[in-house]
Design a protein around this motif. Structure first.
Motif, PDB file in Angstrom:
ATOM      1  N   ASN A  55       0.106 -25.556   9.400  1.00  0.00           N
ATOM      2  CA  ASN A  55      -0.408 -24.930   8.183  1.00  0.00           C
ATOM      3  C   ASN A  55      -1.752 -25.558   7.782  1.00  0.00           C
ATOM      4  O   ASN A  55      -2.696 -24.840   7.407  1.00  0.00           O
ATOM      5  CB  ASN A  55       0.623 -25.068   7.058  1.00  0.00           C
ATOM      6  N   LYS A  68       5.369 -27.888  10.943  1.00  0.00           N
ATOM      7  CA  LYS A  68       4.944 -26.728  10.162  1.00  0.00           C
ATOM      8  C   LYS A  68       3.777 -27.080   9.235  1.00  0.00           C
ATOM      9  O   LYS A  68       2.814 -26.321   9.114  1.00  0.00           O
ATOM     10  CB  LYS A  68       6.118 -26.183   9.324  1.00  0.00           C
ATOM     11  N   LYS A  69       3.906 -28.228   8.584  1.00  0.00           N
ATOM     12  CA  LYS A  69       2.826 -28.657   7.683  1.00  0.00           C
ATOM     13  C   LYS A  69       1.533 -28.904   8.467  1.00  0.00           C
ATOM     14  O   LYS A  69       0.441 -28.567   8.008  1.00  0.00           O
ATOM     15  CB  LYS A  69       3.232 -29.925   6.922  1.00  0.00           C
ATOM     16  N   GLU A 118       9.640 -29.693   9.982  1.00  0.00           N
ATOM     17  CA  GLU A 118       8.904 -29.586   8.731  1.00  0.00           C
ATOM     18  C   GLU A 118       7.514 -30.201   8.867  1.00  0.00           C
ATOM     19  O   GLU A 118       6.522 -29.638   8.405  1.00  0.00           O
ATOM     20  CB  GLU A 118       9.691 -30.311   7.623  1.00  0.00           C
TER      21      GLU A 118
END
Length: 167
Positions: free
Chosen positions: A11, A7-8, A4
């Motif tokens: 992003n 991914k952040k 997670e």
């Protein structure tokens, strides 16, 4: 949890890259528009001929005949003022090889009527100036020098300092 966070991070990196690419694109677009505007203004200015006082090269480059006339040192300002009044294009050159420098005025021969009226008015102004100089009127600078000498020759009062004893 690590997935997670990664991914952040990816992003966030992607979003900031988008923003910078958009910013660079906007900047380049704005720059190209400004550049095109400057080029258009330059071409427009280059096509329009120069008016009034200019260099001899610019005057000859306009492709029209050029006439010349010699004027005295005292009449340059008058000639400029009169030529600008009548819209005559002209160029003034100074010849330093002579002891009192000689000034030559070049102007376009196409504006014949305007040039004749400039020359008439200039000649009238110069003759008027010569007539006023021929009168037995001393110049203001000569009067000022005379009064300076008079003031310098006046005796100066000196202040005497006397101390009186006090009681």
């Amino acid at each position: 949890m690590e997935e997670e966070v990664s991914k952040k991070t990816v992003n966030l990196a992607w979003q900031t890259t988008k923003v910078t690419v958009r910013g660079v694109y906007r900047y380049l677009k704005r720059y190209s528009e400004e550049r095109a505007k400057l080029i258009k203004d330059f071409v427009k200015k280059k096509d329009s001929p120069i008016k009034g006082k200019q260099t001899v090269k610019q005057l000859v480059g306009q492709g029209q005949g050029v006439s010349s006339m010699e004027i005295g040192d005292s009449g340059i300002r008058d000639f400029k003022r009169i030529a600008n009044k009548y819209g005559v294009d002209f160029a003034i050159t100074k010849d330093n090889t002579l002891d009192p420098p000689k000034y030559t005025v070049f102007f376009k021969a196409k504006d014949a009527d305007a040039i004749t009226s400039v020359l008439k008015e200039y000649a009238a102004k110069q003759t008027k100036r010569k007539k006023s100089m021929e009168k037995d009127r001393p110049s203001i600078l000569q009067k000022l020098k005379k009064f300076k000498e008079l003031v310098a020759n006046l005796p100066h009062k000196t202040k005497e300092k006397i101390k009186e004893p006090e009681r």
